[in-house]
Design a protein around this motif. Structure first.
Motif, PDB file in Angstrom:
ATOM      1  N   ASP A  88     -17.706  10.936  -4.239  1.00  0.00           N
ATOM      2  CA  ASP A  88     -16.832  11.885  -4.936  1.00  0.00           C
ATOM      3  C   ASP A  88     -15.221  11.740  -4.214  1.00  0.00           C
ATOM      4  O   ASP A  88     -14.678  12.749  -3.687  1.00  0.00           O
ATOM      5  N   MET A  89     -14.924  10.559  -4.095  1.00  0.00           N
ATOM      6  CA  MET A  89     -13.806  10.254  -3.470  1.00  0.00           C
ATOM      7  C   MET A  89     -12.432  10.858  -4.520  1.00  0.00           C
ATOM      8  O   MET A  89     -12.795  10.623  -5.662  1.00  0.00           O
ATOM      9  N   GLU A  90     -11.427  11.325  -3.984  1.00  0.00           N
ATOM     10  CA  GLU A  90     -10.276  11.551  -4.721  1.00  0.00           C
ATOM     11  C   GLU A  90      -9.796  10.331  -5.367  1.00  0.00           C
ATOM     12  O   GLU A  90      -9.658   9.305  -4.761  1.00  0.00           O
ATOM     13  N   TRP A  91      -9.387  10.382  -6.795  1.00  0.00           N
ATOM     14  CA  TRP A  91      -8.670   9.377  -7.406  1.00  0.00           C
ATOM     15  C   TRP A  91      -7.159   9.914  -7.836  1.00  0.00           C
ATOM     16  O   TRP A  91      -7.093  10.931  -7.997  1.00  0.00           O
ATOM     17  N   ILE A  92      -6.094   9.216  -7.343  1.00  0.00           N
ATOM     18  CA  ILE A  92      -4.814   9.653  -7.558  1.00  0.00           C
ATOM     19  C   ILE A  92      -4.200   8.876  -8.812  1.00  0.00           C
ATOM     20  O   ILE A  92      -3.785   7.496  -8.581  1.00  0.00           O
ATOM     21  N   LEU A  93      -3.865   9.398  -9.766  1.00  0.00           N
ATOM     22  CA  LEU A  93      -3.590   8.618 -11.099  1.00  0.00           C
ATOM     23  C   LEU A  93      -2.031   8.637 -11.210  1.00  0.00           C
ATOM     24  O   LEU A  93      -1.427   8.000 -12.019  1.00  0.00           O
TER      25      LEU A  93
ATOM     26  N   PHE B 244       0.821  -1.259   0.118  1.00  0.00           N
ATOM     27  CA  PHE B 244      -0.001  -0.069  -0.017  1.00  0.00           C
ATOM     28  C   PHE B 244       0.911   1.327  -0.114  1.00  0.00           C
ATOM     29  O   PHE B 244       1.989   1.277   0.414  1.00  0.00           O
ATOM     30  N   ARG B 245       0.224   2.312  -0.612  1.00  0.00           N
ATOM     31  CA  ARG B 245       1.069   3.485  -0.555  1.00  0.00           C
ATOM     32  C   ARG B 245       0.245   4.486   0.327  1.00  0.00           C
ATOM     33  O   ARG B 245      -0.867   4.662   0.474  1.00  0.00           O
ATOM     34  N   VAL B 246       0.950   5.552   0.645  1.00  0.00           N
ATOM     35  CA  VAL B 246       0.416   6.486   1.741  1.00  0.00           C
ATOM     36  C   VAL B 246      -0.227   7.800   0.866  1.00  0.00           C
ATOM     37  O   VAL B 246       0.753   8.463  -0.009  1.00  0.00           O
ATOM     38  N   SER B 247      -1.439   8.041   1.003  1.00  0.00           N
ATOM     39  CA  SER B 247      -2.186   9.163   0.370  1.00  0.00           C
ATOM     40  C   SER B 247      -1.901  10.348   1.308  1.00  0.00           C
ATOM     41  O   SER B 247      -1.543  11.566   0.530  1.00  0.00           O
ATOM     42  N   ASP B 248      -2.164  10.507   2.250  1.00  0.00           N
ATOM     43  CA  ASP B 248      -2.190  11.494   3.307  1.00  0.00           C
ATOM     44  C   ASP B 248      -1.854  10.930   4.812  1.00  0.00           C
ATOM     45  O   ASP B 248      -2.002   9.798   5.138  1.00  0.00           O
TER      46      ASP B 248
ATOM     47  N   LEU C 111      -4.181   5.070   3.215  1.00  0.00           N
ATOM     48  CA  LEU C 111      -3.500   4.377   2.543  1.00  0.00           C
ATOM     49  C   LEU C 111      -4.329   3.906   1.025  1.00  0.00           C
ATOM     50  O   LEU C 111      -5.529   3.337   1.346  1.00  0.00           O
ATOM     51  N   ARG C 112      -3.561   3.756   0.111  1.00  0.00           N
ATOM     52  CA  ARG C 112      -4.353   3.028  -1.100  1.00  0.00           C
ATOM     53  C   ARG C 112      -3.505   1.762  -1.784  1.00  0.00           C
ATOM     54  O   ARG C 112      -2.334   1.727  -1.611  1.00  0.00           O
ATOM     55  N   CYS C 113      -4.403   1.007  -2.348  1.00  0.00           N
ATOM     56  CA  CYS C 113      -3.666  -0.075  -3.108  1.00  0.00           C
ATOM     57  C   CYS C 113      -3.931  -0.113  -4.650  1.00  0.00           C
ATOM     58  O   CYS C 113      -3.601  -0.851  -5.473  1.00  0.00           O
ATOM     59  N   ASN C 114      -4.666   1.109  -4.856  1.00  0.00           N
ATOM     60  CA  ASN C 114      -4.957   1.279  -6.337  1.00  0.00           C
ATOM     61  C   ASN C 114      -5.101   2.891  -6.414  1.00  0.00           C
ATOM     62  O   ASN C 114      -4.540   3.587  -5.813  1.00  0.00           O
ATOM     63  N   ALA C 115      -5.800   3.273  -7.537  1.00  0.00           N
ATOM     64  CA  ALA C 115      -5.927   4.886  -7.596  1.00  0.00           C
ATOM     65  C   ALA C 115      -6.794   5.521  -6.776  1.00  0.00           C
ATOM     66  O   ALA C 115      -6.878   6.642  -6.582  1.00  0.00           O
ATOM     67  N   GLU C 116      -7.735   4.807  -6.314  1.00  0.00           N
ATOM     68  CA  GLU C 116      -8.649   5.470  -5.226  1.00  0.00           C
ATOM     69  C   GLU C 116      -8.011   5.900  -4.064  1.00  0.00           C
ATOM     70  O   GLU C 116      -6.944   5.168  -3.320  1.00  0.00           O
ATOM     71  N   HIS C 117      -8.281   6.940  -3.342  1.00  0.00           N
ATOM     72  CA  HIS C 117      -7.472   7.729  -2.332  1.00  0.00           C
ATOM     73  C   HIS C 117      -7.082   6.657  -1.202  1.00  0.00           C
ATOM     74  O   HIS C 117      -5.949   6.780  -0.725  1.00  0.00           O
ATOM     75  N   HIS C 118      -8.116   5.945  -0.718  1.00  0.00           N
ATOM     76  CA  HIS C 118      -7.808   5.126   0.348  1.00  0.00           C
ATOM     77  C   HIS C 118      -8.656   4.088   0.270  1.00  0.00           C
ATOM     78  O   HIS C 118      -9.816   3.997   0.253  1.00  0.00           O
ATOM     79  N   GLY C 119      -8.057   2.728   0.634  1.00  0.00           N
ATOM     80  CA  GLY C 119      -8.773   1.431   0.908  1.00  0.00           C
ATOM     81  C   GLY C 119      -8.605   1.082   2.239  1.00  0.00           C
ATOM     82  O   GLY C 119      -9.511   0.505   2.654  1.00  0.00           O
TER      83      GLY C 119
ATOM     84  N   ALA D 278      -8.861  15.228   3.464  1.00  0.00           N
ATOM     85  CA  ALA D 278      -8.164  13.987   3.215  1.00  0.00           C
ATOM     86  C   ALA D 278      -9.114  13.077   2.496  1.00  0.00           C
ATOM     87  O   ALA D 278     -10.026  12.591   2.956  1.00  0.00           O
ATOM     88  N   GLY D 279      -8.970  12.993   1.177  1.00  0.00           N
ATOM     89  CA  GLY D 279      -9.707  12.129   0.363  1.00  0.00           C
ATOM     90  C   GLY D 279     -10.760  12.799  -0.494  1.00  0.00           C
ATOM     91  O   GLY D 279     -11.368  12.278  -1.516  1.00  0.00           O
ATOM     92  N   HIS D 280     -10.903  13.946   0.114  1.00  0.00           N
ATOM     93  CA  HIS D 280     -12.088  14.857  -0.587  1.00  0.00           C
ATOM     94  C   HIS D 280     -13.610  14.519  -0.689  1.00  0.00           C
ATOM     95  O   HIS D 280     -14.384  15.110  -1.144  1.00  0.00           O
ATOM     96  N   ASN D 281     -13.638  13.213  -0.173  1.00  0.00           N
ATOM     97  CA  ASN D 281     -15.156  12.506  -0.263  1.00  0.00           C
ATOM     98  C   ASN D 281     -15.997  13.397   0.563  1.00  0.00           C
ATOM     99  O   ASN D 281     -15.903  13.780   1.515  1.00  0.00           O
TER     100      ASN D 281
END
Length: 296
Positions: free
Chosen positions: A248-253, A159-163, A173-181, A227-230
């Motif tokens: 309306d969750m943030e997606w990190i491309l 997983f990668r850290v978004s915020d 933490l995210r495992c794909n483009a969605e801000h957090h899983g 954090a996440g904008h949702n």
């Protein structure tokens, strides 16, 4: 698109001492449809029409049964299995815990949380309810040992850290483009909430109406998170866990986007529209079950 061994958050399994009341909540308030029932287990899904996104297990006491993580294909599953064994986490099962799954394994992770990593979940031909969410989205955990849980998700599962919130307080933490899983907030060692994506803020208002008609209420929201904008709304389900509906969750491309860092006292990371007393909000949650109960 996944960038590690996990492609998405698949489902959550909860043990319930009031199984019929809990199922009624899942159907009438959350809007899920029962897909299968066998022994002590009831399987439910959203408009995503999967064999299960939420599993309720009849049990003597309420608790988190386990959290399902979808592997990034057979290669991701095999690599995850190797890493889990090498890291020393106890394997609970070398085969899937539930029907409708092609392959998978389960293990006991940090702080007693049980995780299943799997592939090949079957689709089902259900007709969703009129207020069904689009899909299961994420879990919010409040571990006592924040960095141990963070290391588990980032070093073992990619997983990668978004915020980042404050100094050693919270990580998204995210495992794909969605801000957090997965969201981690330092706390009591429980799962705070499971979260479901809906189509618009209107769905959050309709949730409030359903709760009012049932003699209940929203716990918090609608809010706009920083954090996440949702936009999100929350309530407490019969097991004691919190449920979130969000849109309306943030997606990190950009896979390499550096984390956004928020001061802990900047409440905008949690809600941008108004100020809340979070003491009641954080007082709800569900601990990992003290005894693993298998579906039968």
């Amino acid at each position: 698109m996944a960038f590690g061994v996990i492609s998405e958050i698949g489902y959550v399994s909860l043990q319930s001492k009031d199984i019929e009341g809990t199922i009624a909540h899942g159907r009438d308030i959350l809007g899920l449809t029962e897909t299968h029932r066998s022994g002590n287990a009831v399987y439910l899904s959203s408009r995503a029409r999967r064999h299960h996104e939420l599993v309720y297990l009849d049990a003597p006491e309420n608790g988190v049964g386990h959290i399902g993580l979808v592997a990034a294909g057979k290669a991701g599953l095999d690599l995850a299995r190797t890493r889990i064994v090498d890291a020393g986490y106890p394997i609970l099962s070398n085969t899937p815990l539930h029907p409708g799954v092609a392959d998978g394994f389960a293990f006991i992770g940090p702080e007693g949380f049980v995780f299943e990593i799997y592939i090949g979940l079957e689709p089902v031909g259900i007709t969703p309810t009129g207020h069904a969410p689009d899909r299961f989205g994420h879990v919010n955990l409040h571990p006592q040992h924040l960095h141990a849980m963070l290391t588990f998700f980032t070093d073992v599962l990619d997983f990668r850290v978004s915020d980042v919130i404050g100094d050693d307080f919270a990580y998204f933490l995210r495992c794909n483009a969605e801000h957090h899983g997965v969201a981690l907030i330092k706390g009591k060692g429980w799962m705070h909430h499971h979260a479901w994506q809906v189509q618009s803020i209107a769905d959050l208002g309709k949730l409030g109406d359903r709760l009012h008609d049932a003699g209940s209420r929203l716990l918090m929201g609608p809010v706009r998170h920083g954090a996440g904008h949702n936009m999100a709304a929350y309530y407490v389900e019969p097991t004691g866990a919190v449920v979130e509906l969000y849109t309306d969750m943030e997606w990190i491309l950009d896979d390499d986007r550096p984390p956004i860092v928020w001061p802990q006292d900047d409440r905008a990371w949690a809600t941008k529209w108004s100020i809340y007393d979070f003491s009641e909000f954080r007082s709800h949650g569900l601990f990992p079950a003290r005894e693993h109960i298998a579906a039968n």
